[in-house]
Design an enzyme around this catalytic site. Structure first.
Site, mmCIF file in Angstrom:
data_model
loop_
_atom_site.group_PDB
_atom_site.id
_atom_site.type_symbol
_atom_site.label_atom_id
_atom_site.label_comp_id
_atom_site.label_asym_id
_atom_site.label_seq_id
_atom_site.Cartn_x
_atom_site.Cartn_y
_atom_site.Cartn_z
ATOM 1 N N GLU A 1 -9.075 -29.660 3.470
ATOM 2 C CA GLU A 1 -7.679 -30.128 3.483
ATOM 3 C C GLU A 1 -7.501 -31.317 2.545
ATOM 4 O O GLU A 1 -7.031 -32.388 2.963
ATOM 5 C CB GLU A 1 -7.231 -30.442 4.919
ATOM 6 C CG GLU A 1 -7.213 -29.199 5.777
ATOM 7 C CD GLU A 1 -6.499 -29.328 7.116
ATOM 8 O OE1 GLU A 1 -6.091 -30.437 7.499
ATOM 9 O OE2 GLU A 1 -6.331 -28.281 7.787
ATOM 10 N N GLU B 1 -9.842 -22.036 8.930
ATOM 11 C CA GLU B 1 -9.336 -22.615 10.186
ATOM 12 C C GLU B 1 -8.132 -21.797 10.605
ATOM 13 O O GLU B 1 -7.166 -21.661 9.835
ATOM 14 C CB GLU B 1 -8.948 -24.089 10.005
ATOM 15 C CG GLU B 1 -10.148 -25.000 9.819
ATOM 16 C CD GLU B 1 -9.793 -26.474 9.828
ATOM 17 O OE1 GLU B 1 -8.800 -26.865 10.467
ATOM 18 O OE2 GLU B 1 -10.531 -27.241 9.174
HETATM 19 O O1 AHR Z 1 -9.322 -28.221 13.671
HETATM 20 C C1 AHR Z 1 -8.733 -29.481 13.812
HETATM 21 C C2 AHR Z 1 -8.277 -30.073 12.483
HETATM 22 O O2 AHR Z 1 -7.234 -29.305 11.967
HETATM 23 C C3 AHR Z 1 -9.290 -30.061 11.379
HETATM 24 O O3 AHR Z 1 -10.139 -31.151 11.418
HETATM 25 C C4 AHR Z 1 -8.434 -30.120 10.144
HETATM 26 O O4 AHR Z 1 -9.059 -29.529 9.039
HETATM 27 C C5 AHR Z 1 -7.166 -29.423 10.571
HETATM 28 O O5 AHR Z 1 -6.039 -30.133 10.221
#
Ligand code: AHR
Length: 495
Positions: A175, A296
């Protein structure tokens, strides 16, 4: 009143392969995921091997997770790997910036590699681009993978790991449009070029490098990043999307409308994957293919906040979302290579929940387990004629979500069917057409009592799959799919 419909499977119309890595996972130093969920320390009264809790290991080993992403998430771009090696008593204590908790560094690279070996998953490490250096990243790769007679390899041996950890998947930051540095895509691309050059050089040609991609709010990130990578696109093996769903709603106290809102979010994933896949295809350099990963994804409810360690419950709603989500991923598997649900234990859409010495598995866990036969199978054509559901926001989608894969040797056919309707059972004729005959070998179902049903430490098996009795060697015919249920059907060649 049950409604009558049909599902037609064409085992001879073989499409792309469903990569096993679509069933991957993600564990971050966040809340009680690593500390307590995975790591309890050697002196813990909780049964452990080398500090790693064995109930979690047993549960995850059963799932045969293909890959596990670590150490973050946002934590990754604030993590300095050297803090987490060597004698544990000498490791520095730090502050986990994003998740506002102490970091003891007891669980580091060698513990992660050991955990992956114990559960049978391949490691995927996300490197620190936001606050780290190229040399720090490169040396981590050398520590993990090299067999050369170097000081770092000697260090790894001294730390109890004589063999290389053979990490194939390397994320170049996480991110980086947000917690990974708040960068512009062009700046990130310049950093990516540098990091990837040295990571690839050290890890070798087999390494797979994963670039930070967009979330649905910033689709332009992918295009600008790829444009800025022009001339060095061979360094991008995959671009990684992040998509969370269910925001603003409660984990267990939700309205039916919230459930349908979550189902509508599958279409958001679908559109974003399709968009990014089209872009990646258009940018493929000669003799190189830029794949996609969704490293994710999953539900994120209002109970999951920093003070709660992003912990939330997990109901049948999560199970249906997961199952229909996997069907969406199967459709995109010609470009989509890997997904990693967030997160494995005690955080967000967890597979496993722990409370002191107790451990339970969630409805989502059961979907991962039930869908195992899809992995590495060839997607085959599957037509569904079913009722439609009206979704919040004015959209519509089929109430039946189905996907079929055929094993590589051609002898097994596996069909999964989700009835997304909360009220109505659907009676469908299930037909397998084409050459040869198929017989039902096994039918299993996950339904629970209610869409809000979930497992608790008091009632750990409130939601679990059940075997459905079928007449031995029966051909497929009419089946009833109960409201809000996931059904899997394994078929073998007759004769
Ligand atoms: O999964 C929780 C958080 O969500 C992670 O650390 C981040 O990459 C995302 O914003």
């Amino acid at each position: 009143m049950p409604q009558s419909r049909q599902i037609v499977v064409h085992p001879d119309v073989r499409l792309h392969t469903v990569s096993r890595y679509l069933y991957g996972h993600f564990a971050e130093h966040l809340g009680r995921c690593i500390y307590e969920g995975i790591w309890v320390g050697e002196d813990s009264p909780i049964e452990n091997e080398g500090g790693i809790r064995l109930d979690t290991v047993r549960a995850l080993k059963e799932l045969e997770l293909p890959v596990l992403r670590w150490p973050g998430g946002c934590f990754a771009d604030n993590y300095h790997w050297m803090d987490g090696i060597g004698p544990r008593s000498e490791r520095p204590r730090r502050h986990n910036l994003w998740w506002n908790q102490p970091e003891t560094n007891e669980f580091g690279t060698d513990e992660f590699a050991a955990f992956c070996r114990m559960i049978g998953a391949e490691p995927y490490i996300c490197l620190n681009v936001g606050s780290g250096t190229v040399e720090e990243a490169r040396s981590w790769v050398e520590y993990c993978n090299s067999s050369q007679p170097t000081d770092l390899v000697r260090l790894r041996r001294d730390n109890g790991s004589p063999e290389p950890h053979n990490v194939k998947f390397w994320g170049i930051g996480n991110e980086n449009w947000g917690c990974g540095g708040n960068l512009r895509p062009e700046h990130y691309a310049d950093l990516y070029r540098r990091f990837a050059t040295y990571v690839r050089g050290t890890a070798g040609a087999d390494a797979r490098l994963i670039a930070c991609g967009s979330h649905p709010g910033i689709p332009e990130w992918d295009e600008r990043f790829l444009a800025a990578m022009n001339g060095a696109l061979h360094l991008v093996d995959y671009i990684a999307l992040h998509i969370y769903s269910g925001g603003g709603t409660s984990d267990t106290e939700f309205a039916d409308e919230d459930y349908y809102g979550l189902i509508a979010a599958i279409d958001v994933m679908d559109r974003n994957i399709a968009r990014a896949a089209g872009l990646a295809k258009a940018c493929d350099p000669q003799e190189h293919r830029i794949g996609l990963v969704l490293d994710e994804w999953g539900t994120w409810y209002k109970e999951a906040t920093v003070p709660t360690g992003l912990c939330q419950q997990n109901t049948m709603r999560d199970a249906l979302f997961t199952a229909a989500g996997f069907h969406c991923f199967h459709r995109h598997a010609d470009r989509l290579f890997m997904t990693n649900m967030a997160q494995t234990v005690n955080v967000l859409q967890a597979l496993v929940l722990t409370q002191g010495p107790e451990m339970i598995v969630t409805p989502t866990y059961h979907v991962y387990e039930m869908f195992r036969p899809h992995r590495d199978g060839r997607l085959v054509a599957c037509e569904v004629d079913g009722p439609t559901l009206s979704l919040p926001g004015g959209g519509e989608r089929g109430a039946i979500s189905a996907s079929a894969t055929r094993s590589e040797d051609g002898g097994g056919l596996f069909l999964s069917v989700v009835n997304l309707d909360l009220e109505n059972a659907i009676t469908a004729t299930v037909r397998v057409v084409g050459e040869g005959e198929w017989r039902v070998a096994q039918v299993r179902r996950l339904a629970g009592q209610d869409i809000r049903s979930h497992n608790t430490f008091e009632e750990p098996e409130a939601v679990r799959p059940e075997a459905i009795r079928v007449e031995s060697e029966a051909p497929l015919e009419t089946m009833e799919f109960p409201a809000r249920s996931v059904t899997t059907i394994r078929l073998d060649r007759a004769g």
